[in-house]
Scaffold this motif. Structure first.
Motif, PDB file in Angstrom:
ATOM      1  N   THR A  52      28.848  27.347  27.647  1.00 40.62           N
ATOM      2  CA  THR A  52      29.810  27.744  28.677  1.00 40.62           C
ATOM      3  C   THR A  52      31.130  28.074  27.987  1.00 40.62           C
ATOM      4  OG1 THR A  52      30.727  27.256  30.862  1.00 40.62           O
ATOM      5  CG2 THR A  52      30.754  25.448  29.291  1.00 40.62           C
ATOM      6  N   ASN A  53      32.176  28.218  28.783  1.00 38.31           N
ATOM      7  CA  ASN A  53      33.492  28.599  28.291  1.00 38.31           C
ATOM      8  C   ASN A  53      34.535  27.829  29.100  1.00 38.31           C
ATOM      9  OD1 ASN A  53      36.021  30.354  28.001  1.00 38.31           O
ATOM     10  ND2 ASN A  53      34.588  31.487  26.711  1.00 38.31           N
ATOM     11  N   TYR A  54      35.605  27.392  28.464  1.00 39.24           N
ATOM     12  CA  TYR A  54      36.659  26.676  29.198  1.00 39.24           C
ATOM     13  C   TYR A  54      37.316  27.568  30.245  1.00 39.24           C
ATOM     14  CZ  TYR A  54      36.849  22.440  26.251  1.00 39.24           C
ATOM     15  OH  TYR A  54      36.570  21.248  25.625  1.00 39.24           O
ATOM     16  N   GLN A  55      37.334  28.886  30.005  1.00 41.02           N
ATOM     17  CA  GLN A  55      38.045  29.815  30.906  1.00 41.02           C
ATOM     18  C   GLN A  55      37.028  30.710  31.625  1.00 41.02           C
ATOM     19  OE1 GLN A  55      41.379  29.443  30.916  1.00 41.02           O
ATOM     20  NE2 GLN A  55      41.387  28.068  29.152  1.00 41.02           N
ATOM     21  N   VAL A  56      36.548  30.279  32.767  1.00 40.82           N
ATOM     22  CA  VAL A  56      35.559  31.070  33.522  1.00 40.82           C
ATOM     23  C   VAL A  56      36.228  31.659  34.761  1.00 40.82           C
ATOM     24  CG1 VAL A  56      33.370  31.051  34.775  1.00 40.82           C
ATOM     25  CG2 VAL A  56      33.627  29.658  32.707  1.00 40.82           C
ATOM     26  N   GLU A  57      36.222  32.975  34.845  1.00 38.62           N
ATOM     27  CA  GLU A  57      36.785  33.688  36.002  1.00 38.62           C
ATOM     28  C   GLU A  57      35.787  34.749  36.450  1.00 38.62           C
ATOM     29  OE1 GLU A  57      39.648  32.857  37.240  1.00 38.62           O
ATOM     30  OE2 GLU A  57      40.467  31.617  35.619  1.00 38.62           O
ATOM     31  N   ALA A  58      35.914  35.178  37.701  1.00 37.64           N
ATOM     32  CA  ALA A  58      35.039  36.250  38.201  1.00 37.64           C
ATOM     33  C   ALA A  58      35.200  37.520  37.361  1.00 37.64           C
ATOM     34  CB  ALA A  58      35.338  36.538  39.666  1.00 37.64           C
ATOM     35  N   ASP A  59      36.386  37.701  36.764  1.00 35.76           N
ATOM     36  CA  ASP A  59      36.647  38.887  35.927  1.00 35.76           C
ATOM     37  C   ASP A  59      35.772  38.934  34.678  1.00 35.76           C
ATOM     38  OD1 ASP A  59      38.545  39.581  37.717  1.00 35.76           O
ATOM     39  OD2 ASP A  59      40.282  39.121  36.449  1.00 35.76           O
ATOM     40  N   ASN A  60      35.161  37.814  34.326  1.00 37.49           N
ATOM     41  CA  ASN A  60      34.286  37.775  33.151  1.00 37.49           C
ATOM     42  C   ASN A  60      32.881  38.299  33.449  1.00 37.49           C
ATOM     43  OD1 ASN A  60      35.872  34.678  32.684  1.00 37.49           O
ATOM     44  ND2 ASN A  60      36.190  36.416  31.311  1.00 37.49           N
ATOM     45  N   PHE A  61      32.676  38.807  34.665  1.00 35.09           N
ATOM     46  CA  PHE A  61      31.333  39.240  35.077  1.00 35.09           C
ATOM     47  C   PHE A  61      31.355  40.684  35.578  1.00 35.09           C
ATOM     48  CE2 PHE A  61      31.573  34.704  35.263  1.00 35.09           C
ATOM     49  CZ  PHE A  61      30.356  34.286  34.718  1.00 35.09           C
ATOM     50  N   ILE A  62      30.249  41.372  35.338  1.00 32.81           N
ATOM     51  CA  ILE A  62      30.096  42.767  35.752  1.00 32.81           C
ATOM     52  C   ILE A  62      29.028  42.814  36.843  1.00 32.81           C
ATOM     53  CG2 ILE A  62      29.447  45.087  34.971  1.00 32.81           C
ATOM     54  CD1 ILE A  62      30.101  44.066  32.080  1.00 32.81           C
ATOM     55  N   SER A  63      29.354  43.445  37.959  1.00 33.46           N
ATOM     56  CA  SER A  63      28.411  43.547  39.074  1.00 33.46           C
ATOM     57  C   SER A  63      28.893  44.647  39.995  1.00 33.46           C
ATOM     58  CB  SER A  63      28.362  42.218  39.836  1.00 33.46           C
ATOM     59  OG  SER A  63      27.593  42.331  41.020  1.00 33.46           O
ATOM     60  N   ALA A  64      27.966  45.263  40.715  1.00 32.92           N
ATOM     61  CA  ALA A  64      28.376  46.253  41.716  1.00 32.92           C
ATOM     62  C   ALA A  64      29.216  45.584  42.798  1.00 32.92           C
ATOM     63  CB  ALA A  64      27.141  46.919  42.329  1.00 32.92           C
ATOM     64  N   ASN A  65      28.990  44.277  43.003  1.00 31.86           N
ATOM     65  CA  ASN A  65      29.819  43.507  43.935  1.00 31.86           C
ATOM     66  C   ASN A  65      30.543  42.416  43.142  1.00 31.86           C
ATOM     67  OD1 ASN A  65      31.008  41.878  45.805  1.00 31.86           O
ATOM     68  ND2 ASN A  65      29.132  41.341  46.902  1.00 31.86           N
ATOM     69  N   PRO A  66      31.754  42.694  42.667  1.00 31.15           N
ATOM     70  CA  PRO A  66      32.446  41.751  41.784  1.00 31.15           C
ATOM     71  C   PRO A  66      32.793  40.413  42.436  1.00 31.15           C
ATOM     72  CG  PRO A  66      33.882  43.611  42.340  1.00 31.15           C
ATOM     73  CD  PRO A  66      32.530  43.937  42.890  1.00 31.15           C
ATOM     74  N   HIS A  67      32.713  40.335  43.775  1.00 36.92           N
ATOM     75  CA  HIS A  67      33.038  39.074  44.461  1.00 36.92           C
ATOM     76  C   HIS A  67      31.834  38.149  44.580  1.00 36.92           C
ATOM     77  CE1 HIS A  67      36.947  40.664  45.431  1.00 36.92           C
ATOM     78  NE2 HIS A  67      36.389  41.739  45.958  1.00 36.92           N
ATOM     79  N   PHE A  68      30.628  38.681  44.375  1.00 36.07           N
ATOM     80  CA  PHE A  68      29.416  37.920  44.664  1.00 36.07           C
ATOM     81  C   PHE A  68      29.347  36.598  43.896  1.00 36.07           C
ATOM     82  CE2 PHE A  68      25.046  36.711  43.691  1.00 36.07           C
ATOM     83  CZ  PHE A  68      24.510  36.602  44.968  1.00 36.07           C
ATOM     84  N   CYS A  69      29.765  36.624  42.627  1.00 32.30           N
ATOM     85  CA  CYS A  69      29.573  35.445  41.776  1.00 32.30           C
ATOM     86  C   CYS A  69      30.524  34.294  42.111  1.00 32.30           C
ATOM     87  CB  CYS A  69      29.712  35.816  40.306  1.00 32.30           C
ATOM     88  SG  CYS A  69      31.366  36.426  39.870  1.00 32.30           S
ATOM     89  N   LYS A  70      31.577  34.574  42.880  1.00 28.25           N
ATOM     90  CA  LYS A  70      32.655  33.584  43.042  1.00 28.25           C
ATOM     91  C   LYS A  70      32.189  32.279  43.688  1.00 28.25           C
ATOM     92  CE  LYS A  70      36.430  36.955  43.231  1.00 28.25           C
ATOM     93  NZ  LYS A  70      37.449  37.589  44.080  1.00 28.25           N
ATOM     94  N   ALA A  71      31.377  32.367  44.729  1.00 26.85           N
ATOM     95  CA  ALA A  71      30.990  31.152  45.460  1.00 26.85           C
ATOM     96  C   ALA A  71      30.204  30.200  44.566  1.00 26.85           C
ATOM     97  CB  ALA A  71      30.165  31.527  46.694  1.00 26.85           C
ATOM     98  N   ALA A  72      29.238  30.728  43.830  1.00 24.74           N
ATOM     99  CA  ALA A  72      28.419  29.875  42.968  1.00 24.74           C
ATOM    100  C   ALA A  72      29.248  29.292  41.827  1.00 24.74           C
ATOM    101  CB  ALA A  72      27.235  30.666  42.409  1.00 24.74           C
TER     102      ALA A  72
END
Length: 406
Positions: free
Chosen positions: A57-77
């Motif tokens: 893992t990483n100490y600094q995890v943000e939604a910006d670290n992920f690529i997706s057609a829906n950039p908000h999808f990963c936030k809840a999990a």
């Protein structure tokens, strides 16, 4: 030969990071869980990751670290199961770890420590794991209790398994030698879910022009660069290889590159090359340009750049270069534009970009909205992390979210 029929509350396809996390979480809730793995042992990709040390893992995890057609999808999990939750699990199992550059966390000894931890969690929760399982068919059942039936072969033995919840944690197309496949996409499409276009990500580049020879001659040389493409940039090491270029900066930017695009490399990140060369001309007027550049870039690379950019002035002292000439060379040092012919593809890609379209998936539970009891987690989804532990964090977070819901 009649296949015996077994029934479980939860069946998980794939014994990788997300599958094992989901299995342990569901098992701890008292669910009867079976994990099916086609390879000869679970967690193969975990074992080879991070050079065998698993960047978990990483100490600094943000939604910006992920690529997706829906950039908000990963936030809840990511919010439900954070990097701190996984670090606390690691610490509970006394797995020694260390922080490296860019807040990345690695096992101090071996990736096997993370895999053993997950397997211990699964064993404590009563999870059954079966390897050598080839999935032949999945079908929906007309029942509230048992919703899915799987036909498979374990070795030579046919098996029929029925379950209430089916979790697809089959990974993606990357590194087929470690079990990468497209079976998760086939299951999604069978049940009417769309799959976004896929391509290799976190992958080295290759060249077919004169850069190919240059890379071969410099093979093994590494230096820090800022690599840019399509509005994104990463400052990290780049490595010349006998096939092209690799290293963290290149793997990162590859996820934003499309065939036909050019890349821009700043060979002197943080340095204004024009100002530096102007000063060098005043202070080291009798020196050759290659001698001055070699102080920062190394002799082998500078020799190649000289052939490309100022071959006719190779033996001129700096004093004889016009300001305009130096400005032009400085521009190339801070903005060398190169055009890869291709990436190395899925064979060496660490991840697959694209996947099961998240529009049809609940971001809270990972369940397909129109297929009760069918879940997708991990890399099979259209969520791809940057290099640095983010793809593992997505596996833990999405696996945990589904594990609470199945």
């Amino acid at each position: 030969m009649h296949a015996p029929t077994l029934s479980f509350d939860v069946v998980i396809i794939g014994a990788g990071a997300s599958g094992l996390m989901c299995a342990a979480t569901a098992g701890q809730r008292g669910r009867r869980v079976l994990v099916l793995e086609k390879a000869n042992k679970p967690g193969k990709k975990i074992l080879m990751s991070g050079g065998g040390r698993c960047n978990f893992t990483n100490y600094q995890v943000e939604a910006d670290n992920f690529i997706s057609a829906n950039p908000h999808f990963c936030k809840a999990a990511l919010k439900r199961y954070t990097q701190w939750d996984f670090i606390s699990l690691i610490e509970r199992h006394a797995v020694e770890y260390e922080e490296r550059r860019h807040s990345q966390l690695f096992c101090r000894h071996s990736a096997r420590d993370v895999l053993n931890m997950l397997l211990d969690e699964c064993a404590a929760a009563g999870v059954e794991i079966r390897t050598h399982c080839e999935l032949l068919q999945v079908s929906a059942l007309d029942s509230q209790h048992l919703r899915y039936r799987l036909e498979l072969r374990q070795g030579q033995q046919p098996l029929r398994i029925e379950c209430h919840s089916l979790v697809v944690a089959s990974g993606a197309l990357s590194i087929p030698t470690l079990g990468g496949s497209g079976i998760g996409y086939q299951i999604a499409e069978q049940f009417g879910l769309s799959v976004t276009p896929r391509r290799a990500g976190l992958v080295p580049f290759m060249f077919s022009d004169s850069m190919k020879g240059l890379c071969e001659r410099l093979s093994g040389l590494a230096l820090e660069v800022e690599a840019s493409c399509n509005g994104q940039s990463f400052t990290e090491n780049m490595l010349f290889t006998h096939r092209g270029i690799s290293g963290p900066a290149i793997l990162q930017i590859s996820s934003y590159w499309h065939p036909g695009d050019s890349l821009t490399l700043d060979l002197l990140p943080g340095i204004d090359a024009a100002q530096w060369l102007r000063e060098a001309k005043q202070l080291q007027a009798r020196q050759l340009l290659r001698t001055v550049l070699a102080e920062k870039l190394g002799r082998a690379l500078v020799t190649e750049l000289q052939q490309l950019w100022w071959p006719e002035a190779a033996d001129k002292p700096l004093a004889e270069f016009s300001d305009r000439q130096l400005l032009h060379i400085a521009g190339q040092l801070n903005g060398w534009v190169i055009k890869p012919s291709a990436t190395e593809g899925y064979r060496t890609a660490e991840v697959t970009l694209g996947g099961v379209d998240t529009a049809a998936i609940s971001s809270r539970t990972m369940e397909a909205r129109d297929c009760p009891g069918l879940y997708f987690i991990g890399e099979v989804l259209d969520v791809t992390g940057h290099l640095g532990g983010f793809n593992f964090q997505w596996a833990w977070s999405s696996g945990y979210s589904a594990g609470l819901a199945v």
